[in-house]
Design a protein around this motif. Structure first.
Motif, short mmCIF file in Angstrom:
data_model
loop_
_atom_site.label_atom_id
_atom_site.label_comp_id
_atom_site.label_asym_id
_atom_site.label_seq_id
_atom_site.Cartn_x
_atom_site.Cartn_y
_atom_site.Cartn_z
N TRP A 1 14.17 14.87 2.64
CA TRP A 1 12.96 14.04 2.74
C TRP A 1 12.11 14.15 1.47
CZ3 TRP A 1 10.83 10.09 4.97
CH2 TRP A 1 9.44 9.91 4.89
N LEU A 2 11.99 15.34 0.92
CA LEU A 2 11.14 15.55 -0.25
C LEU A 2 11.80 15.13 -1.56
CD1 LEU A 2 9.58 19.04 0.62
CD2 LEU A 2 8.49 16.78 0.81
N ASP A 3 13.12 14.96 -1.54
CA ASP A 3 13.85 14.62 -2.76
C ASP A 3 13.68 13.14 -3.08
OD1 ASP A 3 15.55 14.26 -4.86
OD2 ASP A 3 17.40 14.73 -3.76
N CYS A 4 12.71 12.82 -3.89
CA CYS A 4 12.45 11.43 -4.27
C CYS A 4 13.20 11.02 -5.54
CB CYS A 4 10.95 11.19 -4.44
SG CYS A 4 9.99 11.40 -2.93
N LYS A 5 13.92 11.95 -6.13
CA LYS A 5 14.68 11.64 -7.34
C LYS A 5 16.02 11.00 -7.01
CE LYS A 5 12.62 15.11 -10.40
NZ LYS A 5 12.88 16.27 -11.29
N THR A 6 16.70 11.51 -6.00
CA THR A 6 18.03 10.99 -5.65
C THR A 6 18.06 10.28 -4.30
OG1 THR A 6 18.78 13.02 -4.55
CG2 THR A 6 19.05 12.90 -6.94
N GLN A 7 17.02 10.47 -3.48
CA GLN A 7 17.01 9.88 -2.14
C GLN A 7 15.99 8.74 -2.07
OE1 GLN A 7 19.15 11.13 0.53
NE2 GLN A 7 20.03 12.01 -1.34
N GLU A 8 16.47 7.52 -2.09
CA GLU A 8 15.60 6.37 -1.97
C GLU A 8 15.18 6.19 -0.52
OE1 GLU A 8 17.19 2.88 -3.71
OE2 GLU A 8 17.74 3.85 -5.61
N PRO A 9 14.15 5.35 -0.27
CA PRO A 9 13.70 5.16 1.12
C PRO A 9 14.81 4.81 2.09
CG PRO A 9 12.09 4.23 -0.38
CD PRO A 9 13.24 4.68 -1.23
N ARG A 10 15.76 3.98 1.66
CA ARG A 10 16.85 3.62 2.57
C ARG A 10 17.74 4.82 2.90
NH1 ARG A 10 18.42 0.96 -2.27
NH2 ARG A 10 20.25 1.90 -3.29
N ASP A 11 17.78 5.81 2.00
CA ASP A 11 18.61 6.99 2.22
C ASP A 11 18.01 7.95 3.23
OD1 ASP A 11 20.45 6.10 0.26
OD2 ASP A 11 19.19 6.95 -1.33
N SER B 1 0.81 -1.22 0.00
CA SER B 1 0.00 0.00 0.00
C SER B 1 0.84 1.27 0.00
CB SER B 1 -0.93 0.00 1.22
OG SER B 1 -1.86 -1.06 1.16
N PHE B 2 2.09 1.17 0.47
CA PHE B 2 2.87 2.39 0.69
C PHE B 2 4.20 2.46 -0.06
CE2 PHE B 2 0.69 1.61 4.88
CZ PHE B 2 -0.26 2.61 4.74
N LYS B 3 4.69 1.32 -0.58
CA LYS B 3 6.07 1.33 -1.09
C LYS B 3 6.26 2.25 -2.29
CE LYS B 3 5.57 -3.01 -3.75
NZ LYS B 3 6.12 -4.39 -3.88
N ALA B 4 5.26 2.39 -3.15
CA ALA B 4 5.40 3.30 -4.30
C ALA B 4 5.47 4.75 -3.83
CB ALA B 4 4.25 3.11 -5.28
N ALA B 5 4.62 5.10 -2.86
CA ALA B 5 4.63 6.47 -2.34
C ALA B 5 5.93 6.74 -1.58
CB ALA B 5 3.43 6.68 -1.43
N MET B 6 6.45 5.75 -0.85
CA MET B 6 7.71 5.94 -0.14
C MET B 6 8.84 6.23 -1.11
SD MET B 6 8.16 5.94 3.17
CE MET B 6 9.87 5.45 3.22
N ARG B 7 8.78 5.64 -2.27
CA ARG B 7 9.86 5.85 -3.24
C ARG B 7 9.67 7.12 -4.06
NH1 ARG B 7 13.28 7.39 -5.42
NH2 ARG B 7 14.86 6.46 -6.80
N HIS B 8 8.43 7.48 -4.37
CA HIS B 8 8.21 8.54 -5.35
C HIS B 8 7.42 9.75 -4.85
CE1 HIS B 8 9.74 5.86 -8.46
NE2 HIS B 8 8.89 4.93 -8.05
N ARG B 9 6.69 9.63 -3.74
CA ARG B 9 5.78 10.71 -3.36
C ARG B 9 5.80 10.96 -1.85
NH1 ARG B 9 3.94 8.03 -7.60
NH2 ARG B 9 3.09 6.35 -6.31
N ARG B 10 6.93 11.36 -1.31
CA ARG B 10 7.02 11.72 0.10
C ARG B 10 6.60 13.19 0.27
NH1 ARG B 10 11.93 8.75 -0.59
NH2 ARG B 10 13.13 10.69 -0.57
N ILE B 11 5.89 13.46 1.33
CA ILE B 11 5.35 14.81 1.55
C ILE B 11 5.60 15.26 2.98
CG2 ILE B 11 3.52 14.57 -0.19
CD1 ILE B 11 1.58 13.95 2.13
N LEU B 12 5.32 16.53 3.22
CA LEU B 12 5.29 17.11 4.56
C LEU B 12 3.86 17.52 4.89
CD1 LEU B 12 8.44 19.43 4.29
CD2 LEU B 12 8.31 17.26 5.52
N VAL B 13 3.47 17.28 6.13
CA VAL B 13 2.13 17.66 6.59
C VAL B 13 2.29 18.66 7.73
CG1 VAL B 13 -0.07 16.84 7.51
CG2 VAL B 13 1.27 15.36 5.99
N PRO B 14 2.02 19.95 7.49
CA PRO B 14 2.19 20.94 8.57
C PRO B 14 1.15 20.74 9.66
CG PRO B 14 1.13 21.94 6.66
CD PRO B 14 1.55 20.56 6.23
N ALA B 15 1.57 20.99 10.91
CA ALA B 15 0.68 20.81 12.05
C ALA B 15 1.13 21.71 13.20
CB ALA B 15 0.67 19.35 12.51
#
Length: 255
Positions: free
Chosen positions: A187-197, A93-107
């Motif tokens: 965190w937002l850089d999904c082009k060069t930063q993979e989940p493990r990074d 459910s989450f692995k594609a978003a973890m690799r390509h679509r990480r976001i910030l949620v202000p609170a």
């Protein structure tokens, strides 16, 4: 876990904190944000604003409750408003978003409930959990755009959680992952930063980052959206039940 949170900062405070140049819509203070409601999120963008030296980012609204792209009928799919940071990269459910679509949620903070054992007879106690220094914070999140059969699309999001700090654990074993400003770009850089990074960013905040304020059960109802949900209350101390009859009290026992 994070099932309710709040965002009371002004539009300018939020956008400045997140490094977003502009956001078309204005938004009022929200004291009791719940799953399925629209939430403000920030994502990396390919478009840099003219005259800006900030990393390109865009802010937009998404439904709180992630729907993976492969889901056929959201009505038959569970509401994924949280994702466990430790396992998200490997979950379907989450692995594609973890690799390509990480976001910030202000609170401005979040709510959590301490739930005593049912047999204790004590009601759950709600807490308003806020940063001790005040201001805006950013939860780590994931985003998916779900497309229906008729071609309509909806942006959806989930908030990542980690194991709680030792100080917070008496209330709940999980808490939202907080991304610090110096780590926003990575965190937002999904082009060069993979989940493990970025795995090192998905850890509990420092022990003294949050403070937990007991509040009334007004926050339990989504319809209660005013500042009264954050009004502090005294925590009732449960009455001690008389001890059950046991062995001769003049003799100590280890059992």
């Amino acid at each position: 876990m994070c099932g309710r949170y709040a965002l009371m900062a002004t539009r300018e405070e939020v956008l400045n904190f997140l490094g977003v140049v502009d956001f078309e819509d204005d938004f009022p203070a929200r004291f009791n944000i719940a799953p399925t409601q629209p939430i403000l999120v920030v994502m990396a963008s390919d478009k840099r604003e003219p005259g800006s030296n900030l990393p390109p980012r865009r802010a937009f609204l998404a439904r709180w409750g992630l729907i993976p792209g492969w889901v056929k009928d959201p009505k038959e799919f569970p509401l994924l408003f949280n994702a466990r940071a430790e396992t998200a990269a490997g979950k379907a459910s989450f692995k594609a978003a973890m690799r390509h679509r990480r976001i910030l949620v202000p609170a401005s903070g979040f709510y959590e409930w301490r739930r005593p054992p049912k047999e204790s007879g004590v009601n759950p106690q709600a807490y308003w959990v806020r940063p001790k220094q005040g201001g805006v914070i950013a939860f780590a999140g994931l985003m998916e755009t779900w497309a229906s059969a008729d071609g309509s699309e909806v942006d959806t999001a989930a908030i990542l959680t980690s194991a709680a700090t030792a100080a917070f654990r008496p209330i709940h074993e999980r808490m939202p992952v907080v991304i610090q400003p110096q780590d926003f770009e990575r965190w937002l850089d999904c082009k060069t930063q993979e989940p493990r990074d970025v795995a090192d960013l998905m850890r509990p905040v420092q022990e003294d980052f949050f403070e937990a304020v007991p509040v009334s059960d007004l926050v339990n109802k989504v319809a209660n959206m005013g500042p009264d949900v954050q009004k502090p209350v005294a925590v009732a101390i449960p009455e001690e039940k008389p001890p059950k009859p046991g062995p001769d009290i003049r003799q100590m026992s280890l059992f």
